[in-house]
Write a protein that holds these residues in place. Structure first.
Motif, PDB file in Angstrom:
ATOM      1  N   ALA A 148       8.735  18.113 -21.171  1.00 20.31           N
ATOM      2  CA  ALA A 148       8.144  19.437 -21.396  1.00 20.31           C
ATOM      3  C   ALA A 148       7.096  19.752 -20.335  1.00 20.31           C
ATOM      4  O   ALA A 148       6.989  20.895 -19.859  1.00 20.31           O
ATOM      5  CB  ALA A 148       7.521  19.499 -22.786  1.00 20.31           C
ATOM      6  N   ALA A 149       6.326  18.742 -19.937  1.00 22.30           N
ATOM      7  CA  ALA A 149       5.306  18.958 -18.907  1.00 22.30           C
ATOM      8  C   ALA A 149       5.940  19.239 -17.551  1.00 22.30           C
ATOM      9  O   ALA A 149       5.548  20.174 -16.841  1.00 22.30           O
ATOM     10  CB  ALA A 149       4.387  17.728 -18.811  1.00 22.30           C
ATOM     11  N   THR A 150       6.929  18.435 -17.167  1.00 21.57           N
ATOM     12  CA  THR A 150       7.576  18.656 -15.874  1.00 21.57           C
ATOM     13  C   THR A 150       8.378  19.949 -15.866  1.00 21.57           C
ATOM     14  O   THR A 150       8.437  20.648 -14.850  1.00 21.57           O
ATOM     15  CB  THR A 150       8.484  17.469 -15.520  1.00 21.57           C
ATOM     16  OG1 THR A 150       9.418  17.232 -16.578  1.00 21.57           O
ATOM     17  CG2 THR A 150       7.658  16.214 -15.295  1.00 21.57           C
ATOM     18  N   GLY A 151       8.993  20.297 -17.007  1.00 20.08           N
ATOM     19  CA  GLY A 151       9.732  21.552 -17.090  1.00 20.08           C
ATOM     20  C   GLY A 151       8.822  22.758 -16.957  1.00 20.08           C
ATOM     21  O   GLY A 151       9.149  23.739 -16.265  1.00 20.08           O
ATOM     22  N   GLY A 159       1.326  20.869 -17.956  1.00 22.88           N
ATOM     23  CA  GLY A 159       2.300  20.964 -16.879  1.00 22.88           C
ATOM     24  C   GLY A 159       2.238  22.309 -16.178  1.00 22.88           C
ATOM     25  O   GLY A 159       2.314  22.385 -14.943  1.00 22.88           O
ATOM     26  N   ALA A 160       2.072  23.390 -16.968  1.00 21.36           N
ATOM     27  CA  ALA A 160       1.964  24.729 -16.381  1.00 21.36           C
ATOM     28  C   ALA A 160       0.722  24.828 -15.499  1.00 21.36           C
ATOM     29  O   ALA A 160       0.758  25.430 -14.413  1.00 21.36           O
ATOM     30  CB  ALA A 160       1.921  25.779 -17.484  1.00 21.36           C
ATOM     31  N   ALA A 161      -0.385  24.229 -15.942  1.00 24.88           N
ATOM     32  CA  ALA A 161      -1.619  24.262 -15.142  1.00 24.88           C
ATOM     33  C   ALA A 161      -1.448  23.513 -13.835  1.00 24.88           C
ATOM     34  O   ALA A 161      -1.871  23.981 -12.760  1.00 24.88           O
ATOM     35  CB  ALA A 161      -2.776  23.668 -15.944  1.00 24.88           C
ATOM     36  N   LEU A 162      -0.805  22.363 -13.886  1.00 29.66           N
ATOM     37  CA  LEU A 162      -0.609  21.567 -12.678  1.00 29.66           C
ATOM     38  C   LEU A 162       0.311  22.240 -11.669  1.00 29.66           C
ATOM     39  O   LEU A 162       0.336  21.863 -10.493  1.00 29.66           O
ATOM     40  CB  LEU A 162      -0.037  20.188 -13.046  1.00 29.66           C
ATOM     41  CG  LEU A 162      -1.026  19.197 -13.680  1.00 29.66           C
ATOM     42  CD1 LEU A 162      -0.284  17.973 -14.207  1.00 29.66           C
ATOM     43  CD2 LEU A 162      -2.095  18.779 -12.671  1.00 29.66           C
ATOM     44  N   ALA A 163       1.060  23.244 -12.108  1.00 33.30           N
ATOM     45  CA  ALA A 163       2.016  23.914 -11.217  1.00 33.30           C
ATOM     46  C   ALA A 163       1.343  24.556 -10.017  1.00 33.30           C
ATOM     47  O   ALA A 163       1.979  24.746  -8.974  1.00 33.30           O
ATOM     48  CB  ALA A 163       2.801  24.967 -12.000  1.00 33.30           C
ATOM     49  N   GLY A 164       0.068  24.891 -10.137  1.00 35.95           N
ATOM     50  CA  GLY A 164      -0.610  25.536  -9.027  1.00 35.95           C
ATOM     51  C   GLY A 164      -0.981  24.598  -7.904  1.00 35.95           C
ATOM     52  O   GLY A 164      -1.414  25.059  -6.840  1.00 35.95           O
ATOM     53  N   LEU A 165      -0.816  23.300  -8.100  1.00 37.14           N
ATOM     54  CA  LEU A 165      -1.301  22.354  -7.099  1.00 37.14           C
ATOM     55  C   LEU A 165      -0.270  21.923  -6.053  1.00 37.14           C
ATOM     56  O   LEU A 165      -0.556  22.028  -4.851  1.00 37.14           O
ATOM     57  CB  LEU A 165      -1.888  21.122  -7.802  1.00 37.14           C
ATOM     58  CG  LEU A 165      -2.970  20.411  -6.996  1.00 37.14           C
ATOM     59  CD1 LEU A 165      -4.008  19.808  -7.915  1.00 37.14           C
ATOM     60  CD2 LEU A 165      -2.365  19.313  -6.121  1.00 37.14           C
TER      61      LEU A 165
END
Length: 420
Positions: A71-74, A127-133
């Protein structure tokens, strides 16, 4: 006396204000992004080594518990493109800082999840938050680092990923054995907080970023342009397939090692992830591999190493399984570093979107690999998980061979003009 061409080259190099290896700014940038890469993988895969313990507490199957990873990676895969667009407007540095800050804040809440459903929901937000990095980091490097040093710089960022994945699993494993899986997740959250503070303190200001407007139509055109580029599409598929192997293997390996004939305790299982150190070395060496073998040659070496590791992991002796994991890890990180750096070099415009599309494919591969690997393990044991990995490896070989064939056809079509 230097020739005119030599003097011109020296003048061009001195006029280039982008960061060069050996300068203080380059060292600060390298350390900052290394810390960011470490925190990203530590947070993103924080539950992976704890899946058997999470299954035991919540009475969940391996495939159900694996959603705390998938779910986090997705979520990261789905959000990386829109957040990369925001980085075009507000800056790579600001996006990376905000991304890491929110992810760390959620990490401090994750250990308090009362049930599996709420744990998965928090992991989606994280996971959504980490997407910006990831995509912003790749674009930052492409803009701020001299081209000849780009592969090495991205390799170091990926090396931070590998160390983060290793240390996160190592910490959670041993802390969980002593105080439970919730304490393990809290330890990763606190460690990532320190990484976030170091990142913010060290990262130099961007000197080559030009903000652009938020233009959805322009974004759509850029995405269509990248998806119509056959080389970029092949690189996206290669990244997804490599990560399918990695996601399947490392999501399920804990379940295999906790069972007979191994019957290892949680702390020892966490220590298995020390093999990530091999990934640190292989990703940092990716630039040298490309220099000697070319991009396709480096990919063939990476995929062969991964396949051999998968086959070795079928053995029932711990030493052979560990040898297999070493080869899988080395092959994966080398292949990922080659593919991701090739994306940054191939895209002439919209680099953030090009990197974002790669990251989307990459983490969708992780999500698919974790889920499919767990389902295959439930149906056919470790051999089922290995089969998923081998199919993905075959896919990488097929895509690379197709790329080589297409390049030969293009060279024949262009003919002698290609050498002009």
């Amino acid at each position: 006396m230097p020739s005119a061409s030599t003097q011109a080259a020296a003048t061009t190099a001195s006029a280039d204000t982008r960061l060069a290896p050996g300068t203080p700014g380059h060292r600060r940038m390298s350390l900052a992004l290394f810390a960011a890469g470490l925190a990203t993988f530590a947070l993103l895969y924080s539950t992976q080594a704890l899946l058997p313990a999470i299954s035991a507490e919540f009475g969940a199957t391996a495939s159900a518990a694996s959603w705390t990873v998938s779910a986090a990676t997705g979520a990261l895969a789905l959000c990386v493109l829109p957040l990369s667009a925001l980085s075009e407007r507000f800056g790579r540095r600001a996006m990376m800082t905000a991304s890491l800050s929110v992810a760390v804040a959620v990490a401090l809440l994750v250990p308090l999840a009362p049930n599996l459903e709420s744990l998965i929901a928090l992991r989606v937000v994280q996971g959504a938050a980490l997407a910006g990095l990831p995509a912003s980091a790749m674009a930052f490097l492409a803009e701020e680092v001299r081209p000849k040093a780009l592969i090495a710089a991205i390799g170091l960022f990926v090396a931070g990923n590998s160390l983060g994945g290793m240390s996160g699993r190592l910490v959670t494993g041993w802390v969980a054995q002593l105080w439970g899986w919730r304490a393990g997740l809290a330890a990763v959250g606190l460690t990532s907080l320190l990484c976030a503070l170091a990142f913010r303190a060290l990262l130099p200001k961007a000197r080559h970023f030009t903000p652009g407007p938020l233009a959805p139509r322009a974004l759509a055109r850029t995405v269509r342009t990248h998806l119509s580029d056959p080389l970029l599409v092949r690189l996206y598929v290669i990244g997804a397939l490599f990560m399918t192997v990695f996601g399947a293997v490392y999501t399920v390996i804990g379940y295999r090692l906790v069972e007979a004939p191994f019957s290892l305790p949680q702390g020892v299982i966490g220590s298995i992830f020390l093999v990530y150190l091999v990934g640190t070395v292989s990703s940092a060496a990716a630039g040298r591999l490309v220099g000697r073998l070319g991009r396709r040659g480096a990919l063939y070496l990476a995929v062969s190493t991964t396949a051999l590791g998968l086959l070795l992991s079928l053995a029932d002796t711990l030493a052979t399984v560990l040898a297999g994991l070493v080869l899988i890890t080395a092959g994966f990180f080398a292949g990922h570093a080659v593919a991701s750096s090739s994306v940054s070099r191939t895209a002439k415009t919209g680099r953030a979107q090009a990197s974002a599309l790669y990251q989307s494919a990459y983490y969708l591969g992780s999500s698919a690999g974790g889920t499919l690997g767990a389902i295959a393990f439930h149906a056919g044991g470790w051999a089922g998980t290995v089969l998923i990995g081998l199919v993905a490896v075959l896919g990488v070989v097929s895509v690379t061979l197709y790329g080589s064939h297409s390049a030969r056809l293009e060279a024949r079509r262009i003919g002698p003009a290609a050498s002009c």
